[in-house]
Design an enzyme around this catalytic site. Structure first.
Site, PDB file in Angstrom:
ATOM      1  N   CYS A 127      -8.699  -0.938 -16.383  1.00 23.08           N
ATOM      2  CA  CYS A 127      -7.885  -0.871 -15.169  1.00 23.08           C
ATOM      3  C   CYS A 127      -6.533  -0.235 -15.448  1.00 23.08           C
ATOM      4  O   CYS A 127      -5.652  -0.235 -14.582  1.00 23.08           O
ATOM      5  CB  CYS A 127      -7.702  -2.264 -14.569  1.00 23.08           C
ATOM      6  SG  CYS A 127      -6.847  -3.425 -15.662  1.00 23.08           S
ATOM      7  N   CYS A 144       0.861  -1.193   0.000  1.00 15.68           N
ATOM      8  CA  CYS A 144       0.000   0.000   0.000  1.00 15.68           C
ATOM      9  C   CYS A 144       0.894   1.239   0.000  1.00 15.68           C
ATOM     10  O   CYS A 144       1.084   1.905   1.025  1.00 15.68           O
ATOM     11  CB  CYS A 144      -0.924  -0.006   1.212  1.00 15.68           C
ATOM     12  SG  CYS A 144      -2.132  -1.336   1.209  1.00 15.68           S
TER      13      CYS A 144
END
Length: 389
Positions: A347, A18
């Protein structure tokens, strides 16, 4: 919820997946919007709809966990640079139902005595555990192992697994004997159930262990709903959904509430094309359960379109390709085809921009960012196209 989670794994340098987790969430979203607008300068600001936020924690419906450690003491998470397992069982981006199950999965794997796969030494059995959570709370568990012996061990231990993880409704074992960096092998053995039902409002989708599905259920609902709204505007007689996967776009565009809301007296003829036979079987089952008369074909999307008779080409085409985009062949086909609307879900905005540049006869009517992957630079963007003139 916009408060960023406090991630001890990131702060300790144990996991950097992340990469944006310390960036305020509104800043993350603004950066993604700016990237899409820069890549698609032909879309006026007035045509961008408000972005769909993905959340800051508890949003991921699937965990792909590397099994590390050693027999009797496993880690579930990722591999470090040295090939050793790093335990991430308390990762806060996973939905709570997944986080709750991971310690029980770890205890179960330790009970089996199976050794985790040692990447540097190329030995061991347990490679991955994939955990998928449905809105109902049911789980699909998928164990990736190296040998038939490990498969038999897990088959015999299934009753113990269900005691520890009673929410499991689908359990499978995938065999990956090769020493290579891939997530799965070709052989899949079902130990329990056949598919996980993902309830998404008016339509439920059936996922098999090898099925692809969006990793953020809340954002996936918004994505499918937006496509259905766009498709219904002109009440098309026919729709193709290319790269249809398990049929999410096709089935939502043909669902009865959408039809009645648009005032249409008859549903569109819907056809989905997907190269995965397993995904096509799932789409057919979902259509039957929903009472939707839809056709699904197992074929390469580009090859199918290029070989289709002109008379069969629909009013509306939906494309949802992998990161590489639809490519020059399918873009050229869309440029020349008599279709009047295209809904393109991407995407990868870079490949979307390339494909749109190869389709100058199409103009953008509307666009929207869907933040499927918070705390990363990845995103989903969808555009509604209309043939010019």
């Amino acid at each position: 919820m916009l408060t960023l989670p406090h991630c001890e794994y990131f702060e300790a340098g144990r996991c950097r997946s992340c990469v944006l987790i310390e960036t305020p969430y509104p800043t993350q979203l603004s950066a993604k919007e700016r990237r899409c607008r820069e890549l698609l300068p032909q879309v006026p600001e007035s045509l961008w709809l408000p972005s769909v936020a993905g959340g800051t924690a508890d949003f991921r419906n699937k965990a792909k966990l590397v099994v590390g450690g050693w027999a009797g003491r496993v880690t579930l998470g990722i591999l470090g640079p040295d090939g050793e397992g790093i335990d991430l069982r308390d990762c806060l981006i996973q939905e709570p139902g997944i986080r709750d199950a991971i310690p029980h999965l770890g205890a179960f794997l330790e009970e089996t005595g199976l050794p985790p796969y040692d990447v540097p030494r190329k030995r061991g059995e347990l490679k991955f555990v994939h955990v998928t959570l449905a809105p109902s709370g049911e789980l699909m568990l998928r164990f990736v192992v190296r040998t038939q012996q490990a498969l038999q061990t897990l088959r015999k231990a299934l009753p113990r697994l269900l005691v520890r993880v009673p929410q499991a409704s689908v359990v499978s074992v995938n065999l990956l004997p090769e020493h290579k960096a891939v997530l799965e092998g070709e052989r899949e053995e079902l130990l329990l159930g056949s598919s996980l039902e993902m309830e998404l409002g008016d339509v439920s989708l059936h996922l098999r262990p090898q099925s692809f599905f969006q990793t953020n259920t809340t954002v996936a609902r918004a994505l499918y709903a937006q496509a259905a709204e766009w498709a219904a505007r002109e009440q098309p007689e026919s729709i193709w959904d290319l790269y249809c996967g398990v049929g999410g776009f096709a089935l939502h565009c043909a669902a009865p509430p959408v039809r009645s809301g648009a005032g249409s007296s008859a549903p569109p003829r819907v056809l989905g094309v997907e190269i995965s036979e397993s995904a096509v079987e799932s789409a057919r089952r979902s259509a039957a359960d929903a009472g939707i008369d839809a056709e699904f074909v197992a074929a390469d999307a580009t090859a199918y379109a290029l070989s289709a008779p002109a008379a069969s080409i629909p009013h509306t085409v939906i494309v949802n390709p992998p990161r590489r985009g639809i490519g020059p062949e399918l873009a050229a086909w869309l440029e020349a085809a008599p279709a009047q609307r295209v809904i393109y879900s991407s995407c990868n905005p870079e490949s979307l921009a390339r494909d749109l540049a190869a389709m100058p006869s199409w103009g953008v009517l509307s666009a929207r960012v869907f933040d499927m992957f918070p705390h990363t630079r990845h995103l989903e963007v969808m555009v509604l196209l209309e043939r010019r003139g």
